[in-house]
Write a protein that holds these residues in place. Structure first.
Motif, mmCIF file in Angstrom:
data_model
loop_
_atom_site.group_PDB
_atom_site.id
_atom_site.type_symbol
_atom_site.label_atom_id
_atom_site.label_comp_id
_atom_site.label_asym_id
_atom_site.label_seq_id
_atom_site.Cartn_x
_atom_site.Cartn_y
_atom_site.Cartn_z
ATOM 1 N N ASP A 113 28.139 80.825 -31.284
ATOM 2 C CA ASP A 113 28.443 79.687 -30.419
ATOM 3 C C ASP A 113 29.006 80.190 -29.092
ATOM 4 O O ASP A 113 29.639 81.252 -29.022
ATOM 5 C CB ASP A 113 29.474 78.774 -31.078
ATOM 6 N N TRP A 145 22.102 82.134 -20.367
ATOM 7 C CA TRP A 145 22.886 80.896 -20.477
ATOM 8 C C TRP A 145 23.310 80.494 -19.076
ATOM 9 O O TRP A 145 23.583 81.346 -18.233
ATOM 10 C CB TRP A 145 24.072 81.033 -21.444
ATOM 11 N N LEU A 160 19.850 77.217 -22.087
ATOM 12 C CA LEU A 160 19.775 78.418 -22.913
ATOM 13 C C LEU A 160 18.329 78.884 -22.955
ATOM 14 O O LEU A 160 17.405 78.069 -23.100
ATOM 15 C CB LEU A 160 20.235 78.153 -24.342
ATOM 16 N N CYS A 187 29.615 73.227 -20.826
ATOM 17 C CA CYS A 187 28.460 73.423 -21.683
ATOM 18 C C CYS A 187 28.942 73.965 -23.021
ATOM 19 O O CYS A 187 29.835 74.818 -23.059
ATOM 20 C CB CYS A 187 27.483 74.425 -21.072
ATOM 21 N N ARG A 189 27.348 75.278 -26.842
ATOM 22 C CA ARG A 189 26.325 75.520 -27.860
ATOM 23 C C ARG A 189 27.066 75.742 -29.185
ATOM 24 O O ARG A 189 27.823 76.697 -29.342
ATOM 25 C CB ARG A 189 25.497 76.758 -27.516
ATOM 26 N N LEU A 194 23.016 72.014 -28.258
ATOM 27 C CA LEU A 194 23.476 72.368 -26.911
ATOM 28 C C LEU A 194 23.863 71.070 -26.219
ATOM 29 O O LEU A 194 23.057 70.126 -26.149
ATOM 30 C CB LEU A 194 22.363 73.068 -26.132
ATOM 31 N N ARG A 205 22.664 66.032 -24.638
ATOM 32 C CA ARG A 205 22.549 67.042 -25.684
ATOM 33 C C ARG A 205 21.084 67.280 -26.013
ATOM 34 O O ARG A 205 20.221 66.441 -25.732
ATOM 35 C CB ARG A 205 23.291 66.620 -26.946
#
Length: 246
Positions: A113, A145, A160, A187, A189, A194, A205
């Motif tokens: 993450d 990213w 991403l 942001c 993840r 995401l 999302r």
């Protein structure tokens, strides 16, 4: 207006932008912007002293790279300061500037993450097709990213791109941040989700493969991809930029 020297470059000091979004967050005591408490803060830049220093203590010092006279200026923000990047330019040759770390594996999340974000100030007259806030890697030549501000509407998006399949996965906010006020953008993840948050509210999302991995040897860059012409220059002010992994 005066100037100070940071890393060998004159950085003008201005009070053009004076808005508070709350007190700065401790680099070690809690997540940088409401994220997972188990995550590890990898980098943070509050820009209150020397703007190149990493307040997380991990030593990811920034260097200022510029072209055609591009500079960043310190502006008042809350109890400290932020950095103001060049205004939107429609000329054939425009000033460009970005802040970059050396390449480091600390900022590669792999399949773990990751959360990253910044306090963002952008005028509705300063939007463009795309402005980069913070990124590591490139979508066409490596994994990536990224947090960017998209289009005339000035909506933030989180991107991403994996190591294997260079498909762009993007979560785009339903609301703008280009309204002449400070906004906190994040942001996140987490596993296969995401998400993009604006002022701590979920605004968009998308799903990503749980196995998607981002690992590259590129520097982390703030305010643009670099100092070259097609650098997706950010045209507002940034503060409290941070990255945490895990």
């Amino acid at each position: 207006m005066g100037s100070k020297w940071f890393g060998g470059m004159a950085v003008a000091v201005s009070a053009a932008v004076v808005v508070s979004t709350g007190s700065p967050v401790s680099a070690r005591s809690r997540p940088a912007d409401g994220g997972d408490t188990t995550a590890v803060l990898m980098a943070r830049y509050a820009f209150n002293g020397r703007p190149v220093l990493d307040d997380s203590g991990r030593g990811h010092t920034l260097r200022i790279i510029s072209g055609h006279g591009g500079v960043v200026r310190k502006v008042a923000h809350g109890q400290g300061s932020a950095l103001l990047f060049p205004s939107r330019c429609l000329l054939r040759i425009c000033p460009h500037v970005a802040l970059q770390t050396p390449s480091t594996p600390d900022l590669n999340p792999g399949a773990r993450d990751i959360s990253f974000g910044a306090d963002v100030y952008l005028s509705p007259t300063q939007t463009s097709k795309g402005q980069n806030v913070i990124q590591k890697g490139f979508s066409k030549t490596s994994s990536q990213w990224k947090l960017q501000i998209d289009g005339v509407a000035g909506r933030p998006s989180c991107v991403l791109v994996g190591d294997r399949l260079r498909r762009i996965r993007m979560a785009t906010s339903t609301v703008t941040v280009a309204d002449g006020r400070w906004h906190r953008v994040r942001c996140s993840r987490v596993g296969s989700v995401l998400a993009v948050f604006v002022d701590n509210l979920l605004r968009g999302r998308t799903t990503v493969p749980a196995s998607l991995s981002v690992t590259n040897n590129r520097p982390m860059s703030i305010g643009g991809k670099g100092a070259f012409a097609d650098n997706d220059q950010f045209n507002g002010a940034l503060d409290n930029v941070w990255v945490q992994v895990g």
